[in-house]
Design a protein around this motif. Structure first.
Motif, PDB file in Angstrom:
ATOM      1  N   UNK A   1       0.836  -1.198   0.000  1.00  0.00           N
ATOM      2  CA  UNK A   1       0.000   0.000   0.000  1.00  0.00           C
ATOM      3  C   UNK A   1       0.874   1.253   0.000  1.00  0.00           C
ATOM      4  N   UNK A   2       0.473   2.233  -0.796  1.00  0.00           N
ATOM      5  CA  UNK A   2       1.218   3.486  -0.941  1.00  0.00           C
ATOM      6  C   UNK A   2       0.248   4.649  -0.911  1.00  0.00           C
ATOM      7  N   UNK A   3       0.754   5.809  -0.517  1.00  0.00           N
ATOM      8  CA  UNK A   3      -0.107   6.987  -0.436  1.00  0.00           C
ATOM      9  C   UNK A   3       0.024   7.885  -1.658  1.00  0.00           C
ATOM     10  N   UNK A   4       1.062   7.717  -2.448  1.00  0.00           N
ATOM     11  CA  UNK A   4       1.255   8.608  -3.594  1.00  0.00           C
ATOM     12  C   UNK A   4       1.862   7.853  -4.769  1.00  0.00           C
ATOM     13  N   UNK A   5       1.730   8.459  -5.939  1.00  0.00           N
ATOM     14  CA  UNK A   5       2.307   7.891  -7.156  1.00  0.00           C
ATOM     15  C   UNK A   5       3.826   7.788  -7.041  1.00  0.00           C
ATOM     16  N   UNK A   6       4.461   8.785  -6.432  1.00  0.00           N
ATOM     17  CA  UNK A   6       5.925   8.772  -6.299  1.00  0.00           C
ATOM     18  C   UNK A   6       6.384   7.586  -5.452  1.00  0.00           C
TER      19      UNK A   6
ATOM     20  N   UNK B   1       6.725  14.021  -0.362  1.00  0.00           N
ATOM     21  CA  UNK B   1       5.799  15.064   0.090  1.00  0.00           C
ATOM     22  C   UNK B   1       4.568  14.494   0.801  1.00  0.00           C
ATOM     23  N   UNK B   2       4.107  13.326   0.393  1.00  0.00           N
ATOM     24  CA  UNK B   2       2.940  12.709   1.016  1.00  0.00           C
ATOM     25  C   UNK B   2       3.180  12.336   2.471  1.00  0.00           C
ATOM     26  N   UNK B   3       4.448  12.144   2.849  1.00  0.00           N
ATOM     27  CA  UNK B   3       4.799  11.765   4.219  1.00  0.00           C
ATOM     28  C   UNK B   3       5.320  12.945   5.043  1.00  0.00           C
ATOM     29  N   UNK B   4       5.421  14.104   4.419  1.00  0.00           N
ATOM     30  CA  UNK B   4       6.055  15.253   5.068  1.00  0.00           C
ATOM     31  C   UNK B   4       5.387  15.689   6.376  1.00  0.00           C
ATOM     32  N   UNK B   5       4.064  15.561   6.516  1.00  0.00           N
ATOM     33  CA  UNK B   5       3.448  15.994   7.776  1.00  0.00           C
ATOM     34  C   UNK B   5       3.974  15.259   9.009  1.00  0.00           C
TER      35      UNK B   5
END
Length: 235
Positions: A84-89, A178-182
């Motif tokens: 499972x992944x949160x972003x295309x990158x 960027x999807x994990x930056x928070x």
């Protein structure tokens, strides 16, 4: 009193993170492409699960999380692995380094499993939580929030070196994607907590100050810096 961060959900809404009995909110956009990720149709149920956790209705949340996990898994192709992944990158990077064929599963799958680990942690069943999280870290290899929750559990078990390594990994993921930056400031605070326990106060101070560059005036970091100052002061 020191505060330890336990981050438990990663969905596209405000998420409470528990810190020594206090909460803070993290919001991350859901950036995956629906046509790529299997199980996106269950996002409404994931949001309902999040609401149960936020309301501290943990018994109901645990039942719903297990049921939701089964729904996801019924869609799996048994002949290949799932991640499972949160972003295309995140997906593209993993695909480039993986020789095996696999399915991309919607990010909500990570959330429903991590909810179960969070509830175990709330019950102080750290070994049970760790077993869930170690499996989840394989399923969600780019998840900084899963790594942060794992660091919290290691701290709860008194395994501060292991916690530090995992928090460092979480921070690296947060820098890379960027999807994990928070989760970067939270990971830095987790590093700071572990470093205090290891009596590496200079490094702990740097970690908390770095977190304040991202999240200025964060009460948790400021409290820990005051705690470090007190440790250094003559008795």
């Amino acid at each position: 009193m020191k505060y330890i961060i336990a981050l438990f959900l990663s969905v596209a809404i405000g998420m409470p993170a528990i810190a020594g009995g206090k909460t803070e909110s993290v919001t991350t956009p859901l950036t995956i492409q629906v046509q790529e990720a299997k199980g996106a149709q269950f996002r409404k149920q994931v949001r309902a699960l999040t609401a149960l956790v936020e309301a501290k209705r943990f018994e109901e949340a645990e039942i719903q999380a297990k049921a939701l996990q089964r729904l996801y898994e019924k869609t799996f192709n048994p002949k290949i692995k799932q991640y499972t992944f949160q972003s295309q990158a995140e997906f593209d990077d993993f695909k480039a380094s993986s020789p095996e064929k696999f399915e991309w599963i919607d990010w909500g799958y990570e959330s429903c499993i991590k909810t179960q680990a969070f509830i175990r942690s709330e019950k102080k069943d750290f070994q049970g939580a760790l077993a869930i999280l170690e499996n989840l870290r394989h399923l969600a290899p780019t998840s900084a929030s899963t790594a942060v929750e794992t660091g919290y559990v290691f701290n709860g078990l008194g395994k501060f070196e292991e916690a530090l390594v995992v928090y460092q990994g979480a921070e690296a993921l947060a820098v890379k994607y960027p999807s994990q930056r928070p989760y970067r400031a939270i990971a830095l605070r987790g590093m700071g907590f572990s470093l205090i326990e290891l009596n590496r106060l200079d490094e702990a101070e740097r970690a908390f100050n770095q977190s304040l560059e991202i999240d200025p005036m964060n009460a948790l970091a400021l409290n820990e810096l005051a705690y470090i100052k007190n440790l250094r002061s003559p008795k």
